[in-house]
Design a protein around this motif. Structure first.
Motif, PDB file in Angstrom:
ATOM      1  N   THR A 265       0.985  -1.150   0.102  1.00 32.57           N
ATOM      2  CA  THR A 265      -0.064   0.006   0.109  1.00 32.57           C
ATOM      3  C   THR A 265       0.658   1.272   0.116  1.00 32.57           C
ATOM      4  OG1 THR A 265      -0.060   0.080   2.409  1.00 32.57           O
ATOM      5  CG2 THR A 265      -1.846  -1.031   1.264  1.00 32.57           C
ATOM      6  N   GLN A 266       0.381   2.469  -0.545  1.00 33.68           N
ATOM      7  CA  GLN A 266       0.920   3.746  -0.401  1.00 33.68           C
ATOM      8  C   GLN A 266      -0.216   4.768  -0.380  1.00 33.68           C
ATOM      9  OE1 GLN A 266       2.736   4.952  -4.163  1.00 33.68           O
ATOM     10  NE2 GLN A 266       4.162   6.117  -3.093  1.00 33.68           N
ATOM     11  N   ALA A 267      -0.019   5.451   0.788  1.00 34.49           N
ATOM     12  CA  ALA A 267      -1.140   6.781   0.886  1.00 34.49           C
ATOM     13  C   ALA A 267      -1.461   7.669  -0.163  1.00 34.49           C
ATOM     14  CB  ALA A 267      -0.868   7.455   2.156  1.00 34.49           C
ATOM     15  N   GLU A 268      -0.179   7.988  -0.576  1.00 29.83           N
ATOM     16  CA  GLU A 268      -0.460   9.072  -1.777  1.00 29.83           C
ATOM     17  C   GLU A 268       1.081   8.918  -2.639  1.00 29.83           C
ATOM     18  OE1 GLU A 268      -0.364  12.916   0.074  1.00 29.83           O
ATOM     19  OE2 GLU A 268       1.344  12.688   0.901  1.00 29.83           O
ATOM     20  N   VAL A 269       0.987   9.872  -3.649  1.00 31.40           N
ATOM     21  CA  VAL A 269       2.158   9.952  -4.769  1.00 31.40           C
ATOM     22  C   VAL A 269       3.394  10.376  -3.927  1.00 31.40           C
ATOM     23  CG1 VAL A 269       2.889  10.673  -6.905  1.00 31.40           C
ATOM     24  CG2 VAL A 269       0.483  10.219  -6.813  1.00 31.40           C
ATOM     25  N   PHE A 270       4.615   9.427  -4.331  1.00 31.46           N
ATOM     26  CA  PHE A 270       5.707   9.672  -3.525  1.00 31.46           C
ATOM     27  C   PHE A 270       5.631   9.633  -2.132  1.00 31.46           C
ATOM     28  CE2 PHE A 270       5.600  12.568  -7.178  1.00 31.46           C
ATOM     29  CZ  PHE A 270       6.321  12.238  -7.993  1.00 31.46           C
ATOM     30  N   PRO A 272       5.854   6.963   1.334  1.00 32.53           N
ATOM     31  CA  PRO A 272       6.463   5.525   1.773  1.00 32.53           C
ATOM     32  C   PRO A 272       5.416   4.601   1.247  1.00 32.53           C
ATOM     33  CG  PRO A 272       7.050   7.098   3.502  1.00 32.53           C
ATOM     34  CD  PRO A 272       5.683   7.760   2.667  1.00 32.53           C
ATOM     35  N   ILE A 273       6.132   3.308   0.657  1.00 32.77           N
ATOM     36  CA  ILE A 273       5.543   2.150   0.269  1.00 32.77           C
ATOM     37  C   ILE A 273       5.538   1.248   1.696  1.00 32.77           C
ATOM     38  CG2 ILE A 273       5.261   0.144  -0.870  1.00 32.77           C
ATOM     39  CD1 ILE A 273       6.581   2.009  -3.290  1.00 32.77           C
ATOM     40  N   TYR A 274       4.442   0.671   1.934  1.00 34.89           N
ATOM     41  CA  TYR A 274       4.451  -0.342   3.192  1.00 34.89           C
ATOM     42  C   TYR A 274       3.818  -1.639   2.689  1.00 34.89           C
ATOM     43  CZ  TYR A 274       4.997   3.990   5.885  1.00 34.89           C
ATOM     44  OH  TYR A 274       5.389   4.860   6.704  1.00 34.89           O
ATOM     45  N   VAL A 275       4.316  -2.422   3.472  1.00 33.76           N
ATOM     46  CA  VAL A 275       4.039  -4.087   3.125  1.00 33.76           C
ATOM     47  C   VAL A 275       3.426  -4.624   4.622  1.00 33.76           C
ATOM     48  CG1 VAL A 275       4.696  -6.175   2.366  1.00 33.76           C
ATOM     49  CG2 VAL A 275       5.723  -4.242   1.393  1.00 33.76           C
ATOM     50  N   ARG A 276       2.283  -5.404   4.220  1.00 38.15           N
ATOM     51  CA  ARG A 276       1.976  -6.220   5.478  1.00 38.15           C
ATOM     52  C   ARG A 276       1.333  -7.453   4.991  1.00 38.15           C
ATOM     53  NH1 ARG A 276      -3.892  -3.261   6.967  1.00 38.15           N
ATOM     54  NH2 ARG A 276      -4.987  -3.502   4.821  1.00 38.15           N
ATOM     55  N   LEU A 277       1.022  -8.260   5.865  1.00 38.30           N
ATOM     56  CA  LEU A 277       0.386  -9.555   5.818  1.00 38.30           C
ATOM     57  C   LEU A 277      -1.208  -9.476   5.343  1.00 38.30           C
ATOM     58  CD1 LEU A 277       1.830 -11.846   8.507  1.00 38.30           C
ATOM     59  CD2 LEU A 277       2.555 -11.814   6.245  1.00 38.30           C
ATOM     60  N   ALA A 278      -1.847 -10.377   4.467  1.00 40.07           N
ATOM     61  CA  ALA A 278      -3.008 -10.082   4.254  1.00 40.07           C
ATOM     62  C   ALA A 278      -3.914 -10.476   4.977  1.00 40.07           C
ATOM     63  CB  ALA A 278      -2.951 -10.484   2.731  1.00 40.07           C
ATOM     64  N   TYR A 279      -3.659 -11.755   5.731  1.00 41.05           N
ATOM     65  CA  TYR A 279      -4.417 -12.543   6.496  1.00 41.05           C
ATOM     66  C   TYR A 279      -4.612 -11.791   7.953  1.00 41.05           C
ATOM     67  CZ  TYR A 279       0.025 -14.578   7.877  1.00 41.05           C
ATOM     68  OH  TYR A 279       1.284 -15.042   8.046  1.00 41.05           O
ATOM     69  N   SER A 280      -3.743 -10.689   8.132  1.00 41.27           N
ATOM     70  CA  SER A 280      -3.785  -9.987   9.554  1.00 41.27           C
ATOM     71  C   SER A 280      -4.945  -9.128   9.681  1.00 41.27           C
ATOM     72  CB  SER A 280      -2.482  -9.181   9.542  1.00 41.27           C
ATOM     73  OG  SER A 280      -2.431  -8.096   8.710  1.00 41.27           O
ATOM     74  N   LEU A 281      -5.774  -8.953   8.689  1.00 36.04           N
ATOM     75  CA  LEU A 281      -7.105  -8.137   8.722  1.00 36.04           C
ATOM     76  C   LEU A 281      -8.179  -9.070   9.351  1.00 36.04           C
ATOM     77  CD1 LEU A 281      -6.786  -6.462   5.271  1.00 36.04           C
ATOM     78  CD2 LEU A 281      -6.122  -5.483   7.482  1.00 36.04           C
ATOM     79  N   ASN A 282      -8.108 -10.145   9.252  1.00 33.13           N
ATOM     80  CA  ASN A 282      -9.191 -10.869   9.673  1.00 33.13           C
ATOM     81  C   ASN A 282      -9.246 -11.118  11.312  1.00 33.13           C
ATOM     82  OD1 ASN A 282      -9.529 -11.876   6.846  1.00 33.13           O
ATOM     83  ND2 ASN A 282      -8.423 -13.619   7.022  1.00 33.13           N
TER      84      ASN A 282
END
Length: 282
Positions: A265-270, A272-282
């Motif tokens: 994910t990235q909040a807006e242009v330029f 920072p890019i973040y990475v997280r586990l997909a199943y952690s939302l459950n």
């Protein structure tokens, strides 16, 4: 001039084959015939012997000589007297060497021109400026020539190799000890440089294959995300591990995103890019 036939007749050998002179040794030969004494009426042409009392290296040298001989002030040269003396010398050398007199005649014309300009009224100058002295250029050349002449004399007075001193050389024969050629530092440098060039031509380069597993790095990425809500994209890479490992890690992240195991994910242009586990939302 003595005729050669009369000269030979005067020293004609007698019947014994040798003239009546001491030691019977010839001092010279004339047309192959020996001369046992120098003739008394030997003719010498007038131009065969010349004595130069003063030798000048050019017109400036002559002018400087005349100025110093008459104790003239070089900054206030009496042009009439010096030009008269200069022309006397020029007339002398014209009768002997016309080619040599050429440059002296040019300087004589310059002196006459300066003398003529001094007889004319000076040119009008601006207020506060002095009239130009026609002798200024000649004085400048004379002063510069005198400085160079004195500097050359000082250099000539210094000891010179071959004229004032010679290099001492001593040769010692050593028949019992072998004489090896001398080796200088430059010779050693050239020999060492040749060795380095040969070493570069025979270098060996071994290529090895490093096996990297995309699945293994997928597991490593999941371990880094385990228990953490978000991880910045750059923190998942270790630059010290080398370019191949970085490439495999990036491919592993793409595979995890394709299998929806992680979210990028990235909040807006330029931003920072973040990475997280997909199943952690459950």
């Amino acid at each position: 001039m003595v005729d050669s036939a009369e000269l030979l007749a005067q020293f004609k050998p007698d019947s014994s084959g040798m003239p009546d002179v001491v030691d019977h040794v010839a001092v010279a030969r004339l047309y192959g015939e020996p001369l046992f004494a120098m003739p008394r009426d030997l003719y010498i042409p007038p131009d065969a012997l010349e004595v130069f009392l003063e030798a000048f290296e050019g017109p400036l040298d002559l002018l400087l000589y005349l100025i110093r001989k008459q104790n003239f002030n070089i900054l206030d040269i009496p042009m009439a007297g010096m030009t008269r003396q200069y022309l006397v010398y020029v007339e002398e050398i014209r009768g002997r060497n016309l080619e040599l007199a050429g440059e002296y005649l040019l300087m004589a014309a310059m002196l006459i021109e300066i003398k003529s300009r001094m007889l004319l009224p000076p040119k009008k100058m601006a207020e506060g400026q002095e009239a130009e002295d026609p002798r200024a250029e000649l004085v400048r050349r004379l002063l510069e020539y005198e400085r160079m002449k004195l500097a050359a004399a000082r250099l000539n007075a210094m000891p010179q190799f071959g004229r004032d001193f010679l290099q001492a050389q001593v040769f010692i024969e050593q028949s019992l000890q072998p004489r090896f050629p001398d080796v200088s530092v430059v010779d050693l440098q050239e020999a060492w440089g040749a060795i380095l060039k040969r070493a570069k031509l025979v270098q060996h380069h071994k290529i090895t294959r490093e096996e990297l597993s995309v699945r293994e790095h997928m597991s490593l990425v999941l371990k880094k995300l385990q228990g953490r809500r978000f991880v910045e994209f750059e923190d998942l890479f270790d630059p010290a591990s080398g370019a191949p490992v970085l490439v495999v890690t990036f491919i592993a992240m793409l595979e995890l995103a394709k299998e929806t195991l992680i979210e990028i994910t990235q909040a807006e242009v330029f931003a920072p890019i973040y990475v997280r586990l997909a199943y952690s939302l459950n």
